[in-house]
Every structure is written in structure tokens, then in C-alpha cells.
Design a protein around this motif. Structure first.
Motif, mmCIF file in Angstrom:
data_model
loop_
_atom_site.group_PDB
_atom_site.id
_atom_site.type_symbol
_atom_site.label_atom_id
_atom_site.label_comp_id
_atom_site.label_asym_id
_atom_site.label_seq_id
_atom_site.Cartn_x
_atom_site.Cartn_y
_atom_site.Cartn_z
ATOM 1 N N ASP A 1 6.841 6.039 7.059
ATOM 2 C CA ASP A 1 6.297 4.863 6.381
ATOM 3 C C ASP A 1 5.182 4.217 7.214
ATOM 4 O OD1 ASP A 1 6.283 3.027 4.191
ATOM 5 O OD2 ASP A 1 7.320 1.583 5.483
ATOM 6 N N VAL A 2 5.358 4.189 8.520
ATOM 7 C CA VAL A 2 4.342 3.619 9.410
ATOM 8 C C VAL A 2 3.023 4.378 9.251
ATOM 9 C CG1 VAL A 2 3.680 3.335 11.845
ATOM 10 C CG2 VAL A 2 5.986 2.691 11.090
ATOM 11 N N LEU B 1 -0.466 2.795 7.921
ATOM 12 C CA LEU B 1 -1.635 2.745 8.801
ATOM 13 C C LEU B 1 -2.842 3.488 8.241
ATOM 14 C CD1 LEU B 1 -0.324 3.196 12.455
ATOM 15 C CD2 LEU B 1 -1.683 1.314 11.547
ATOM 16 N N VAL B 2 -2.575 4.452 7.379
ATOM 17 C CA VAL B 2 -3.662 5.270 6.826
ATOM 18 C C VAL B 2 -3.581 5.184 5.300
ATOM 19 C CG1 VAL B 2 -4.819 7.516 6.941
ATOM 20 C CG2 VAL B 2 -3.320 6.821 8.809
ATOM 21 N N PRO B 3 -4.050 4.070 4.733
ATOM 22 C CA PRO B 3 -3.913 3.873 3.286
ATOM 23 C C PRO B 3 -4.675 4.907 2.451
ATOM 24 C CG PRO B 3 -5.238 2.121 4.267
ATOM 25 C CD PRO B 3 -4.690 2.943 5.387
ATOM 26 N N ASP B 4 -5.690 5.529 3.040
ATOM 27 C CA ASP B 4 -6.459 6.548 2.316
ATOM 28 C C ASP B 4 -6.028 7.973 2.687
ATOM 29 O OD1 ASP B 4 -7.464 6.153 4.889
ATOM 30 O OD2 ASP B 4 -9.527 6.628 4.326
ATOM 31 N N LEU B 5 -4.814 8.096 3.205
ATOM 32 C CA LEU B 5 -4.282 9.407 3.582
ATOM 33 C C LEU B 5 -4.280 10.342 2.375
ATOM 34 C CD1 LEU B 5 -2.954 10.965 5.971
ATOM 35 C CD2 LEU B 5 -0.743 10.192 5.089
ATOM 36 N N PHE C 1 -0.421 14.909 2.051
ATOM 37 C CA PHE C 1 0.267 14.376 3.232
ATOM 38 C C PHE C 1 1.153 13.188 2.861
ATOM 39 C CE2 PHE C 1 -3.342 16.354 5.698
ATOM 40 C CZ PHE C 1 -2.553 17.348 6.269
ATOM 41 N N VAL C 2 0.691 12.362 1.936
ATOM 42 C CA VAL C 2 1.515 11.246 1.460
ATOM 43 C C VAL C 2 2.814 11.787 0.873
ATOM 44 C CG1 VAL C 2 1.687 9.386 -0.256
ATOM 45 C CG2 VAL C 2 -0.436 9.681 1.062
ATOM 46 N N LEU D 1 -6.953 10.304 8.711
ATOM 47 C CA LEU D 1 -6.307 9.949 9.969
ATOM 48 C C LEU D 1 -7.294 10.066 11.126
ATOM 49 C CD1 LEU D 1 -2.793 10.223 10.948
ATOM 50 C CD2 LEU D 1 -4.349 11.319 12.539
ATOM 51 N N SER D 2 -8.110 11.109 11.130
ATOM 52 C CA SER D 2 -9.045 11.312 12.238
ATOM 53 C C SER D 2 -10.091 10.210 12.323
ATOM 54 C CB SER D 2 -9.719 12.683 12.139
ATOM 55 O OG SER D 2 -10.582 12.728 11.023
ATOM 56 N N ASN D 3 -10.307 9.480 11.226
ATOM 57 C CA ASN D 3 -11.251 8.356 11.216
ATOM 58 C C ASN D 3 -10.595 7.031 11.574
ATOM 59 O OD1 ASN D 3 -13.430 9.985 10.442
ATOM 60 N ND2 ASN D 3 -12.881 9.807 8.282
#
Length: 143
Positions: free
Chosen positions: A29-30, A34-38, A42-43, A110-112
Motif C-alpha cells: 500500500d505504501v 507513493l507512486v500514484p501514477d504507477l 504493477f498496481v 517509480l524511477s521518476n
């Protein structure tokens, strides 16, 4: 984890397993927060892992309750079941770390996100810590 709990060792490893599976479940969940545009795959993978890790955490809770009710006398069958649960939890954590590694390598979102990268690395180290505990318990045939 210290290994000097003697007759309390079954509860100690069950406690560790319950704690770390809860942590891993919450970590899914974290990462999503943290990455709302994941990326959607992956989501979905993280949601699936969240459920699986929560189910394993619940198994640890059930065995804690069983051991507490059993008192000081743990049957060899229950001992074997606990060791099997530890083996399963170890493999599960290894696979979870593989997903974290994949996220780190393949997710552009994530990398961004430098904060998410730092958190991902921290989460990986925590899962690796549990892996080390589980390996030590299994190698030494604790309790």
C-alpha cells in the motif's frame, strides 16, 4: 532476532513472521500511495501481493494462538507445521523481493520518484531481514 528464547522459541519465530508479513502487506500500500501514477500491471500485482501477504500473516496469528493454548508441550506435528509455514513465508518473501526488484528496474513512474526509490530500497532491506531470520531458523532447526 535473538536466538536464546529456549522453550519460547516457537512463539518468537511466529511473532517475527506475523510482524514481517504485516509489514510486507502494508508496504504494498505504501508503494501504491507513493507512486500514484504507477503502471497498472504493477498496481494489480501489488494488490494481489497485499492479499497474499495478509493471508500468511493470519496463518502466523493462528499458530501463535495454537502454541499459546498448547502450553509448553508442542507436538512434533505442530512443530513440523510451523517449520513448513516458516519455509513458505521465506519463499514468499523471496518472491516479493523479486517483485520489488522488477519494480525498481521496469517502472518508469517509480524511477521518476526519488522518494519512492528510497522507500523501495528500505522495504527490500526489511524483507531481506526477515529472509535472513527464516533461513537461520530453518538451518538451525530452532526450537
Amino acid at each position: 532476532m535473538q536466538f536464546y528464547y529456549e522453550e519460547k522459541m516457537p512463539l518468537r519465530i511466529l511473532d517475527e513472521g506475523e510482524f514481517w508479513k504485516l509489514q510486507e502487506s502494508e508496504h504494498t500500500d505504501v508503494i501504491r500511495a507513493l507512486v500514484p501514477d504507477l503502471e497498472q500491471p504493477f498496481v494489480e500485482a501489488l494488490k494481489t501481493w497485499e492479499q497474499a501477504l495478509a493471508e500468511t500473516q493470519a496463518l502466523f496469528v493462528r499458530y501463535i494462538e495454537l502454541v499459546v493454548r498448547s502450553g509448553k508441550h508442542l507436538s512434533s506435528a505442530v512443530y513440523g507445521q510451523i517449520m513448513e509455514l516458516v519455509r513458505f513465508a521465506l519463499k514468499q518473501s523471496e518472491q516479493f523481493v523479486q517483485l520489488l526488484n522488477q519494480l525498481g528496474k521496469e517502472s518508469k513512474a517509480l524511477s521518476n520518484n526519488p522518494t519512492a526509490i528510497t522507500v523501495l530500497n528500505h522495504i527490500r532491506r526489511e524483507s531481506e531481514y526477515f529472509i535472513g531470520i527464516a533461513q537461520a531458523v530453518l538451518q538451525k532447526g530452532m526450537f
